[in-house]
Write an enzyme that holds these catalytic residues in place. Structure first.
Site, mmCIF file in Angstrom:
data_model
loop_
_atom_site.group_PDB
_atom_site.id
_atom_site.type_symbol
_atom_site.label_atom_id
_atom_site.label_comp_id
_atom_site.label_asym_id
_atom_site.label_seq_id
_atom_site.Cartn_x
_atom_site.Cartn_y
_atom_site.Cartn_z
ATOM 1 N N GLU A 286 0.861 -1.183 0.000
ATOM 2 C CA GLU A 286 0.000 0.000 0.000
ATOM 3 C C GLU A 286 0.896 1.231 0.000
ATOM 4 O OE1 GLU A 286 -3.243 -0.260 -0.360
ATOM 5 O OE2 GLU A 286 -3.695 1.872 -0.183
ATOM 6 N N GLU A 316 -1.029 9.415 -5.294
ATOM 7 C CA GLU A 316 0.137 8.530 -5.272
ATOM 8 C C GLU A 316 0.398 7.887 -6.638
ATOM 9 O OE1 GLU A 316 -1.362 8.025 -0.791
ATOM 10 O OE2 GLU A 316 -1.414 6.215 -2.010
ATOM 11 N N ASP A 477 -6.804 2.800 3.577
ATOM 12 C CA ASP A 477 -6.443 1.515 4.183
ATOM 13 C C ASP A 477 -7.659 0.605 4.312
ATOM 14 O OD1 ASP A 477 -3.783 2.330 4.526
ATOM 15 O OD2 ASP A 477 -4.311 3.358 6.377
#
Ligand SMILES: *[C@@H]1O[C@H](CO)[C@@H](O)[C@H](O)[C@H]1NC(C)=O
Ligand SMILES: *[C@@H]1O[C@H](CO)[C@@H](O)[C@H](O)[C@H]1NC(C)=O
Ligand SMILES: CC(=O)N[C@H]1CO[C@H](CO)[C@@H](O)[C@@H]1O
Length: 488
Positions: A286, A316, A477
């Site tokens: 992750e 990201e 998450d």
């Protein structure tokens, strides 16, 4: 008379209320009613897609998750900054790490206005403790178990997995974890604290207004950057017989003042842990908010090249892609990108990483793995690429589950209320920015669109975006972990 009047009111009361309700429905703008119906259909269809595959209740999947963890102190960002009297700044400015109030103000403004998620290391411990002290008695603050690894572990345990969690925690931290989580690591007395500055869409700070709800995270960890639990975790991993290994929380190493060579040594050791299991298990990494170029290069070499699966958000993805293409790191990108843009970036990341795998194999390097799964979570939609014939199952249901989890997390409730949600994805989307690309309509009754390309399948699901935000931090998450659970 009076008595009679009351009696007739009682008698007709329900009828009158019914009439009032009907009247209200009648007067509701028809467009809204249509919209509500559309949201309800999307919701029921997503729930159906999520429910298509059940978890194996006989043998719980085993997932090992590292590294680290912290205590999150969640506050309203603007209230905190006003309370400590942070100076307002004329010019937003990006800083790799923070040393003083002015830098914090400039950096916060840089991400707050567009509403982009960000996370920065605070080098100044005095300032950090001042901020923590000011947050302690700020009305509406909350404490929560935080850090990528514990949040992903918590979500997977809640979804029916047995979890080995690598992290060094205080005893009371370990006490609040699910009984399905086993901790591998040392005991620490003072856990690291992360300050989560949440803000809603339209919040005002000085001359700035936020374009969407998000958060700015400040950390100043002592334990997490050293991956202190790694050896204990590696030892327990041998007997745990994991079906999947998940790695997150490495952004705590970003811009941390390591001794020279220390960071590389830690990541190189991590590469050994990732590649030494027999038989080889699936590895998911992750991503998170990274800005330091050297650590990004090391991640690529020691972590990403040994991962089968990657999870990340819309910030990201371009960040990783720019690194792969050898250009400067992208620190800030459009927080509301179009589907076509994200899919093109995903195809490129997938293609470049698999080309690197082929090149490494040709050179006889057997430790590098091909990328077979890529999950990107954005505010408006979830997108996945999964290689045909790979180990990952149920991509359609997993994409639906990821999308539902986004709403559940941000609204802070397991039951989704469509009156607190809206769709911001367009009625149809183009599969690529290339001219003449196919357009796919968003069908309410089949909201998850999946199709084949080259050697992989792509699935895209709209998110019922939560309009009454409870918390954005930890969203990625929860979403990534929820998607993975159905694919093991
Ligand atoms: C650290 O923060 C404190 C409190 O805001 C400030 O007085 C000090 O100058 C800062 N130190 C540095 C090196 O900027
Ligand atoms: C990349 O970064 C370097 C050094 O910070 C800078 O000089 C250069 O102009 C940047 N290039 C681009 C294309 O932004
Ligand atoms: C909506 C939701 O389930 N959020 C969860 C994200 O994960 C943390 C840690 O497991 C939970 O505490 C949250 O409730």
């Amino acid at each position: 008379m009076e008595g009679e009047g009351r009696a007739s009111w009682v008698k007709y009361g329900p009828l009158v209320s019914l009439f009032v309700v009907l009247l209200a429905l009648w007067f509701r703008p028809p467009q809204n009613a249509e919209l509500d119906e559309r949201l309800d259909t999307v919701l029921s269809s997503l729930l159906r897609a999520e429910g298509k595959v059940g978890m194996n209740s006989v043998s719980r999947p085993k997932v090992a998750v590292g590294f680290g963890g912290c205590v999150d102190l969640i506050v309203d960002g603007v209230s905190l900054l006003n309370k400590v009297g942070l100076p307002h700044v004329e010019q937003p400015h990006h800083h790799d790490y923070l040393e003083n109030e002015v830098q914090l103000a400039q950096s916060f403004a840089y991400f707050f206005a567009p509403g982009a998620a960000a996370e920065r290391f605070m080098l100044n411990e005095t300032l950090f403790s001042e901020l923590v002290e000011a947050s302690r008695d700020l009305p509406g603050n909350r404490w929560a178990v935080g850090g990528n690894a514990p949040v992903m572990a918590g979500r997977m345990a809640a979804e029916g997995c047995d979890v080995l969690l690598g992290g060094s925690f205080s005893p009371d931290f370990t006490d609040v974890l699910s009984q399905h989580i086993t901790v591998a690591g040392n005991i620490v007395e003072e856990p690291d604290i992360h300050l989560i500055l949440e803000y809603p869409s339209g919040a005002k700070w000085g001359q700035y207004t936020s374009r969407r709800a998000n958060r700015y995270i400040i950390h100043s960890d002592d334990h997490n950057p050293y991956l202190a639990s790694m050896e204990e975790f590696a030892k327990k991993l041998q007997d745990f017989k994991a079906d999947l290994l998940v790695v997150g929380g490495l952004q705590m190493m970003d811009n941390f003042p390591f001794q020279s060579g220390e960071q590389k040594a830690l990541l190189s050791r991590l590469a050994d842990v990732l590649t030494s299991s027999t038989p080889q298990i699936g590895v998911h990494f992750e991503m998170a908010s990274f800005v330091e170029e050297t650590i990004m290069e090391d991640l690529l070499h020691y972590v990403i090249s040994h991962a089968d699966s990657l999870g990340m958000n819309e910030q990201e993805l371009p960040n990783l892609l720019s690194l792969l293409k050898g250009s400067n790191i992208t620190v800030l990108s459009d927080p509301n990108p179009r589907v076509a843009t994200v899919l093109d970036q995903m195809r490129e990341v997938y293609r470049i990483l698999n080309q690197r795998y082929k090149d490494a194999s040709a050179d006889g390097d057997t430790r590098v793995k091909p990328l077979t799964r890529l999950h990107v979570h954005t505010l408006a939609f979830q997108a996945m690429i999964v290689t045909h014939g790979s180990q990952w199952k149920n991509t359609m249901s997993a994409t639906a589950k990821a999308s539902l989890t986004a709403n559940r997390h941000v609204c802070g409730s397991n039951d989704i209320d469509t009156t607190k949600a809206r769709l911001i994805m367009d009625d149809s989307f183009s599969v690529s920015r290339q001219e003449g690309s196919q357009r796919i309509p968003l069908q309410e009754t089949r909201p998850v669109s999946c199709w084949d390309e080259e050697d992989y399948e792509i699935c895209v699901a709209p998110v019922l975006v939560c309009t009454e935000v409870y918390q954005t931090a930890g969203g990625g998450d929860n979403i990534s972990a929820a998607g993975l659970v159905l694919q093991i």
